[in-house]
Scaffold this active site. Sequence first.
Site, short mmCIF file in Angstrom:
data_model
loop_
_atom_site.label_atom_id
_atom_site.label_comp_id
_atom_site.label_asym_id
_atom_site.label_seq_id
_atom_site.Cartn_x
_atom_site.Cartn_y
_atom_site.Cartn_z
N ASP A 90 0.85 -1.20 0.00
CA ASP A 90 0.00 0.00 0.00
C ASP A 90 0.89 1.25 0.00
O ASP A 90 1.80 1.36 0.84
CB ASP A 90 -0.87 -0.06 1.27
N ASN B 26 -10.16 0.33 -0.04
CA ASN B 26 -9.21 0.22 1.07
C ASN B 26 -9.82 0.61 2.41
O ASN B 26 -10.40 1.69 2.53
CB ASN B 26 -8.03 1.17 0.83
P1 13P Z 1 -8.90 4.42 5.93
O1 13P Z 1 -7.91 4.35 7.06
O2 13P Z 1 -9.50 5.76 5.83
O3 13P Z 1 -9.86 3.32 5.98
O4 13P Z 1 -8.07 4.26 4.57
C1 13P Z 1 -7.31 3.12 4.32
C2 13P Z 1 -6.50 3.30 3.10
O5 13P Z 1 -6.89 3.96 2.16
C3 13P Z 1 -5.21 2.62 3.03
O6 13P Z 1 -4.51 2.94 1.87
#
Ligand code: 13P
Length: 285
Positions: free
Chosen positions: A83, A231
């Site tokens: 990520d 996500n």
């Molecule tokens: P949130 O923490 O807002 O759920 O987002 C997660 C995210 O986009 C990780 O890349």
Amino acid sequence: MKLFATNAFLLQRAKEEGYAVGAFNANNMEIIQAIIETAEEEKAPVILQASQGAIQYAGVDYIAAMVKVAAERATVPVSLHLDHGTDFEQNVKCIRAGFSSVMFDGSKLPLPENITIARKVCDVAHIVGVSVEGELGQIPKSGENVTREQLEKLMANPQETEEFVKKTGVDSLAIAVGNVHGMKTREAQIDVPRIKKIQKLTNIPLVLHGASGIPDESVKQAIKAGICKINIDTEIRKAFVRGIGIILKENPNEIDPRKILGKAKTEMKEAVREKIRLFGCNNKA
Ligand code: 13P
């Protein structure tokens, strides 16, 4: 079951059938178990992703090893994804560690530089069958107090997304469309027509970050408009803390970490289940 499915494989089917695959942030063993057990119960394909914070906290090797153990036993397809990869080197390290999907987040770079590095990551990743996610537009963090006007200026430019996808060959694209990372309440206003426009121009699976802060109805509209990967991190964190709070309130003298973290896991599983059902990926494994 193939050890790891790629995001490209999971998202292509999601795009064809009109649902989104949940991508949940994995930071420790209990979170990984909560995500995979729930995906199995819901018969859902699932993406576990390692953020920069998780890599600093647990280490790439630890996360990859834990997810591998979980994926080996799983009866549903599991992808291991990087990520917000910071640079080319980190992407290559994750490919070597066994990730089936990586992300190069060059969203803060000038477009030509973002394109050059994303292209380079794709060149390497695709040779070994690993998928790549790119990002355009900037997604702010909750607490940065960005005004609506500023948020709109940070959104992905549809023409640029078309150019980016053509020139890089990315398999999926994260777009800023009013979403904000780390929101504890569901108040984000999503620009759904912009998602539709970008989908038409790029025709690849689109990714929605910061989805903990998005109202359920907007999530459904975003999926209809072309979002195929969503996500979630903050909702899992909230559930983790909620679980610990419940157990310590019930028994303030509890000192067994397995009982404390076990309750956190139960709460996280319900948070993951709610999202899997909302995204429509249950029974899609
Ligand atoms: P949130 O923490 O807002 O759920 O987002 C997660 C995210 O986009 C990780 O890349």
